[in-house]
Design an enzyme around this catalytic site. Structure first.
Site, mmCIF file in Angstrom:
data_model
loop_
_atom_site.group_PDB
_atom_site.id
_atom_site.type_symbol
_atom_site.label_atom_id
_atom_site.label_comp_id
_atom_site.label_asym_id
_atom_site.label_seq_id
_atom_site.Cartn_x
_atom_site.Cartn_y
_atom_site.Cartn_z
ATOM 1 C CD GLU A 158 27.777 -15.761 -41.955
ATOM 2 O OE1 GLU A 158 28.592 -15.312 -41.382
ATOM 3 O OE2 GLU A 158 26.616 -16.241 -41.610
ATOM 4 C CB CYS A 218 26.463 -16.411 -34.950
ATOM 5 S SG CYS A 218 25.159 -15.488 -34.104
ATOM 6 C CG HIS A 250 25.786 -14.126 -38.963
ATOM 7 N ND1 HIS A 250 25.826 -15.464 -39.072
ATOM 8 C CD2 HIS A 250 24.905 -13.623 -38.024
ATOM 9 C CE1 HIS A 250 25.018 -15.789 -38.130
ATOM 10 N NE2 HIS A 250 24.523 -15.032 -37.310
HETATM 11 N N1 GLN Z 1 21.356 -19.131 -30.972
HETATM 12 C C1 GLN Z 1 22.370 -18.353 -30.807
HETATM 13 C C2 GLN Z 1 21.640 -16.730 -30.331
HETATM 14 O O1 GLN Z 1 20.696 -16.845 -30.502
HETATM 15 C C3 GLN Z 1 23.236 -17.995 -32.199
HETATM 16 C C4 GLN Z 1 22.225 -17.472 -33.312
HETATM 17 C C5 GLN Z 1 23.086 -17.391 -34.601
HETATM 18 O O2 GLN Z 1 24.014 -18.344 -34.648
HETATM 19 N N2 GLN Z 1 22.725 -16.792 -35.429
HETATM 20 O O3 GLN Z 1 22.380 -16.000 -29.768
#
Ligand code: GLN
Length: 544
Positions: A511, A383, A509
């Protein structure tokens, strides 16, 4: 058989590992071929943990249907191999929100709206909703907090009512408690547990099973005492000792026939559990043949719970190699230059840059990613980790000086990461990001395709920003491959740098979907590469 209900409460102290106990029981029942769903009640007033700092509350776990939930749901999914959703995490905030909305709609027809029955009815309706949605053989409901807390009272009262309504043969209460060891007298003490059960009884709930968290074996005499004072039969006083790995817990509980005792109380015929694969896994966990060192560079490194699914996913992938994972936590804000980044990464065989929000530590993340890219250190970006990989590449390979994400620098000359179009008009926080499972097309011939073994995948998201399509061509021309895109081609979901053995990052994600017996392909890919990296380094060392 209709659904049987199991309620799990906690006594004496918080952080007892009730979630692991609930998840372990879930494992023991699923291993017997029953369908099990686990639900968590959290007594705080936040509508969901999505708005809470990971420093306070650990990771926010995201489900397929896009709920932002307590990290215990991660344990539930990993132990029972079931995908959960919104209904599986209920907070006081969500209960009050619904009741107040109904009141504003005039649904209560002039009645005075009260904790009993309106709040308790709403709590019970969530138990019923989970039953209707999943129709499980067993619904296990864990109540967060500790007996005696003011804020969990409505939940306990709702359970008391619910148990009377469904009948005592159809429901059961487990109290997870602590048996502290006093080094000065060399004794395990049962008194706090006695008091906790007295407290629970005063709220109308008599537990049928006690699960006793302890650092030492509980002597028979103490078990008898607990049984006597807490009115729990001796076979239902279960010892739950500290274990090296959480995955051992189901087996330790099985040894004491926890599931058998519960099934008997609920008048369900016991079945032989299929635990062979799990036993093999635990054997591997207990006897690792090597250690693979992986760095996690993030912001919340002081609280490993903030990245618990990432850590578990690394472990799952490590088991395949008979390896235990040693995590090196890197506070990314300390990697202020390349020397510091190099030093932080010395001796590790892989790097993970996990998700996150906010500008702190970003430059350090870019430095460690740059080191990994330039030195062929296996890397997985998650992410925010992917967004950083794109920024790093844009700056140092494409030559877009001061390229950045609009999240961190609104005046950047090259906003290679920008707010998603549908996010531009979103107001307020909580449940407003791009959340939950979405389809992604994986590019043929990429490392990602090889890892997944397919070109169509579904992964869970939680973000507001995305790769800015205006820069995609330029970045691709310079050698970063966009290996995963949304079905309409508009959203970039994965990147990789083909020159390296494993330099892969994703907007989603992974994970959240890894399971102990089925490591996620991207974590498996990272660990395969890290394992090779380690072997190579060992050979080089041997030559010296
Ligand atoms: N801050 C980034 C976004 O909002 C990544 C978010 C995250 O890593 N969950 O896109």
């Amino acid at each position: 058989m209709g659904t049987k209900y199991i309620f799990v409460t906690g006594g004496v102290v918080s952080s007892l590992g009730k979630g692991i106990v609930a998840a372990s029981l879930g494992k023991l029942l699923t291993a017997r071929g029953f369908s099990v769903v686990i639900q968590k009640f959290d007594p705080y007033i936040n509508v969901d943990p999505g708005t809470m700092s990971p420093f306070q509350h650990g990771e926010v776990f995201v489900t397929d249907d896009g709920a932002e939930t307590d990290l215990d749901l991660g344990h539930y999914e990993r132990f029972t191999d079931t995908n959960l959703g919104h209904i599986n995490n209920v907070t006081s905030g969500s209960i009050y929100q619904t009741v107040i909305n109904k009141e504003r709609h005039g649904d209560y027809l002039g009645a005075t709206v009260q904790t009993i029955p309106h709040i308790t009815n709403e709590i019970k309706s969530r138990i019923k909703k989970a039953t209707t949605q999943f129709k499980p053989d067993f619904l296990i409901t864990e109540i967060g907090g500790t007996i005696g807390d003011i804020e969990s009272l409505p939940f306990i009262e709702a359970i008391r009512q619910f148990r009377t309504e469904v009948g005592f043969g159809n429901s059961l209460s487990i109290h997870v408690t602590l048996i502290p060891f006093l080094p000065t007298s060399g004794e395990l003490k049962t008194k706090p547990s006695q008091h906790s059960v007295t407290n629970l009884r005063s709220l109308g709930i008599q537990p049928e099973v006690l699960v006793c968290r302890t650092s030492k074996p509980i002597p028979k005499k103490e078990k008898e005492k607990l049984a006597l004072f807490c009115s729990v039969p001796q076979d239902a006083v279960i010892e739950c000792r500290d274990m090296k790995s959480i995955y051992e817990v189901p087996l330790a509980l099985e040894d004491q026939n926890l599931a058998g005792v519960i099934l008997e109380r609920l008048q369900v015929q016991d079945r032989k559990p299929k635990l062979e694969a799990w036993e093999k896994l635990v054997e591997k966990i207990k006897n690792p043949k090597k250690t693979i060192k992986i760095a996690i560079a993030g912001k919340y490194t002081k609280l490993s719970d903030a990245y618990i699914s990432v850590v578990e996913s690394l472990k799952h992938a490590g088991y395949k190699h008979d390896a235990q994972i040693e995590i090196k936590w890197i506070a990314s804000d300390e990697c202020v230059d390349m020397e510091r980044a190099e030093e932080a990464l010395r001796g590790v065989d892989g790097l993970v840059v996990p998700g996150g929000f906010g500008v702190r530590g970003i430059e350090g993340k870019l430095n460690v990613i740059r080191y990994a890219r330039e030195n062929n250190l296996p890397f997985l970006g998650l992410c925010l980790g992917m967004q950083c990989a794109v920024i790093e590449f844009a700056r140092n390979v494409v030559g877009l000086e001061n390229a950045n994400s609009m999240e961190f620098d609104e005046n950047t000359p090259y906003p290679v990461i920008d707010l998603m179009v549908e996010q531009k008009h979103v107001q307020g926080y909580g449940g407003t990001m791009r959340l939950g499972q979405f389809e992604c097309n994986v590019k043929k011939g990429t490392k990602a395709e090889k890892a997944y073994g397919t070109t169509k995948i579904f992964e869970r998201h939680r973000h507001r920003y995305e790769v800015n399509n205006e820069y995609r061509q330029q970045i691709a021309d310079a050698g970063l491959v966009f290996s995963g895109v949304s079905p309409d081609g508009m959203l970039c979901e994965m990147v990789e740098y083909p020159k390296n053995d494993w330099f892969v990052a994703c907007q989603f994600h992974p994970e959240f979907k890894s399971r102990p017996e089925r490591p996620h392909p991207l974590f498996a890919g990272l660990l395969d590469a890290a394992n090779k990296h380690m072997e190579k380094s060992a050979k080089q060392l041997a030559k010296v």
